[in-house]
Design a protein around this motif. Sequence first.
Motif, PDB file in Angstrom:
ATOM      1  N   LEU A   2     -27.725 -25.052 -90.413  1.00 52.92           N
ATOM      2  CA  LEU A   2     -26.586 -25.350 -89.558  1.00 52.92           C
ATOM      3  C   LEU A   2     -25.756 -26.537 -90.062  1.00 52.92           C
ATOM      4  CD1 LEU A   2     -28.169 -24.699 -86.053  1.00 52.92           C
ATOM      5  CD2 LEU A   2     -27.035 -23.097 -87.625  1.00 52.92           C
ATOM      6  N   ASP A  58     -33.860 -21.007 -89.765  1.00 50.59           N
ATOM      7  CA  ASP A  58     -32.394 -20.999 -89.732  1.00 50.59           C
ATOM      8  C   ASP A  58     -31.807 -22.368 -89.408  1.00 50.59           C
ATOM      9  OD1 ASP A  58     -31.149 -17.813 -89.111  1.00 50.59           O
ATOM     10  OD2 ASP A  58     -33.270 -18.174 -89.372  1.00 50.59           O
ATOM     11  N   ARG A  59     -32.505 -23.183 -88.657  1.00 49.81           N
ATOM     12  CA  ARG A  59     -31.942 -24.437 -88.147  1.00 49.81           C
ATOM     13  C   ARG A  59     -31.450 -25.374 -89.253  1.00 49.81           C
ATOM     14  NH1 ARG A  59     -30.943 -24.079 -83.213  1.00 49.81           N
ATOM     15  NH2 ARG A  59     -30.242 -26.212 -83.218  1.00 49.81           N
ATOM     16  N   PHE A  62     -25.097 -24.911 -83.125  1.00 47.74           N
ATOM     17  CA  PHE A  62     -26.123 -25.913 -82.824  1.00 47.74           C
ATOM     18  C   PHE A  62     -26.737 -25.724 -81.440  1.00 47.74           C
ATOM     19  CE2 PHE A  62     -23.573 -27.821 -86.160  1.00 47.74           C
ATOM     20  CZ  PHE A  62     -24.534 -28.360 -87.002  1.00 47.74           C
ATOM     21  N   ASP A  98     -30.492 -20.822 -79.624  1.00 46.22           N
ATOM     22  CA  ASP A  98     -31.932 -20.802 -79.862  1.00 46.22           C
ATOM     23  C   ASP A  98     -32.153 -19.946 -81.106  1.00 46.22           C
ATOM     24  OD1 ASP A  98     -34.596 -21.303 -79.439  1.00 46.22           O
ATOM     25  OD2 ASP A  98     -34.817 -19.862 -77.808  1.00 46.22           O
TER      26      ASP A  98
END
Length: 148
Positions: free
Chosen positions: A141, A137-138, A129, A132
Amino acid sequence: MSAEFADCPGGRPPRALPLLTVSCAVLLNGENQVLVTDRPAGKDMAGLWEFPGGKVEPLESPEAALVRELEEELGIETTTACLSPCGFASHAYETVNLVLLAFAIRRWRGTPVPREGQRMQWVPVNGLFRLDMPPADRPLLGQIASIL
């Protein structure tokens, strides 16, 4: 947009763009750390951390693409039987709608070595988390953290 969807997050659907399917690996070592690599200089979003993997070629399954990409990028061997789906994300970039399919992998042969000029690091799941990462992709998570 109709009133019944006005409160839904995300706004309007993305405009019509080519679809690009990418498979990525959530490689897990014995300490429950995940391998991430950075995007090398000269590529879009250079320097951002991502999960290793790549484009699914025509007539190729997402699993076969990932097995191929891991050998090309990191010099490791695995099989489709060792891949376990663990996440999905979709993101509209300027020129393409990207669909990202994530697979958890705990078994492979060889030691990962960056073969394309990228850096790599093992990161605890919660440490992901703080990295960068590309926008596509975020969303993975939270999915990864909830499964692992």
